[in-house]
Scaffold this motif. Structure first.
Motif, short mmCIF file in Angstrom:
data_model
loop_
_atom_site.label_atom_id
_atom_site.label_comp_id
_atom_site.label_asym_id
_atom_site.label_seq_id
_atom_site.Cartn_x
_atom_site.Cartn_y
_atom_site.Cartn_z
N GLU A 1 -48.35 -6.79 -24.30
CA GLU A 1 -47.49 -6.35 -23.15
C GLU A 1 -46.18 -7.30 -23.79
N ASP B 1 -41.81 -8.57 -22.56
CA ASP B 1 -41.01 -8.51 -21.55
C ASP B 1 -39.80 -7.85 -21.73
N ASP B 2 -39.70 -7.18 -22.95
CA ASP B 2 -38.38 -6.36 -23.26
C ASP B 2 -38.66 -4.98 -23.84
N ARG B 3 -39.79 -4.55 -23.56
CA ARG B 3 -40.10 -3.00 -24.12
C ARG B 3 -41.47 -2.62 -23.58
N PRO B 4 -41.82 -1.54 -23.78
CA PRO B 4 -43.04 -0.82 -23.23
C PRO B 4 -44.38 -1.61 -23.70
N PRO B 5 -45.44 -1.61 -23.22
CA PRO B 5 -46.59 -2.34 -23.92
C PRO B 5 -47.08 -1.32 -25.09
N LEU B 6 -47.87 -1.99 -25.81
CA LEU B 6 -48.52 -1.01 -27.18
C LEU B 6 -50.02 -1.43 -27.18
N ARG B 7 -50.79 -0.20 -26.98
CA ARG B 7 -52.11 -0.14 -27.14
C ARG B 7 -52.59 -0.40 -28.62
N HIS C 1 -44.58 -12.19 -25.14
CA HIS C 1 -45.62 -11.04 -25.43
C HIS C 1 -46.95 -11.83 -24.78
#
Length: 153
Positions: free
Chosen positions: A102, A104-110, A125
């Motif tokens: 996760e 603060d400045d972009r979409p989460p990444l799986r 993050h």
């Protein structure tokens, strides 16, 4: 102030914030964390509890004032690293497990076993274990040697 990174890396969660002289915001302490899949952390329990960071190696970088640090980060099921940043880049690899990274400045990444990742300098993050096993991440940092390896938020 120079930080003994070995002390930091053998410490986890809120205890690491104490080593760094940082404090969690009061809103973070008061909020009841919940995790992907609807599994909440029991009230009063630290969502970063049990997270370990093991120092594997530390070397001067070819660039003066910078160093390379490599760690093995282990995050138990339903736990997270906590919101933090580094004074340089983090290049990582998921050795085992599933993580929701996760930002603060972009979409989460799986991220899943075998996935590489890159965190730019200073980006806030949080690595949240969303899998069924303890997540193991190999993280290599190239960081300003005069600053703490981790700043918590």
């Amino acid at each position: 102030m120079m930080l003994d990174r070995r002390v930091l890396l053998r410490t986890s969660g809120v205890a690491a914030a104490g080593v760094l002289g940082a404090a969690l915001p009061s809103s973070a302490a008061a909020a009841e964390p919940s995790h992907a899949g609807g599994t909440p952390v029991p009230e009063g329990q630290d969502p970063t509890g049990g997270v370990t960071r093991t120092l594997l190696q530390e070397h001067p970088s070819p660039a003066e004032g910078w160093e390379a640090v490599q760690t093995l980060v282990q995050i138990p099921r339903h736990r997270e690293s906590g919101r933090h940043s580094h004074p340089g880049v983090e290049v990582g690899y998921i050795v085992q497990g599933d993580v929701l990274m996760e930002f603060d400045d972009r979409p989460p990444l799986r991220l899943c076993t075998g996935d590489p990742f890159f965190i730019p300098n200073g980006v806030i993050h949080n690595a949240r274990n969303v899998g069924k096993v303890t997540t193991m991440m190999l993280s290599t940092y190239v960081v300003d040697e005069t600053k703490p390896l981790v700043t918590t938020y």
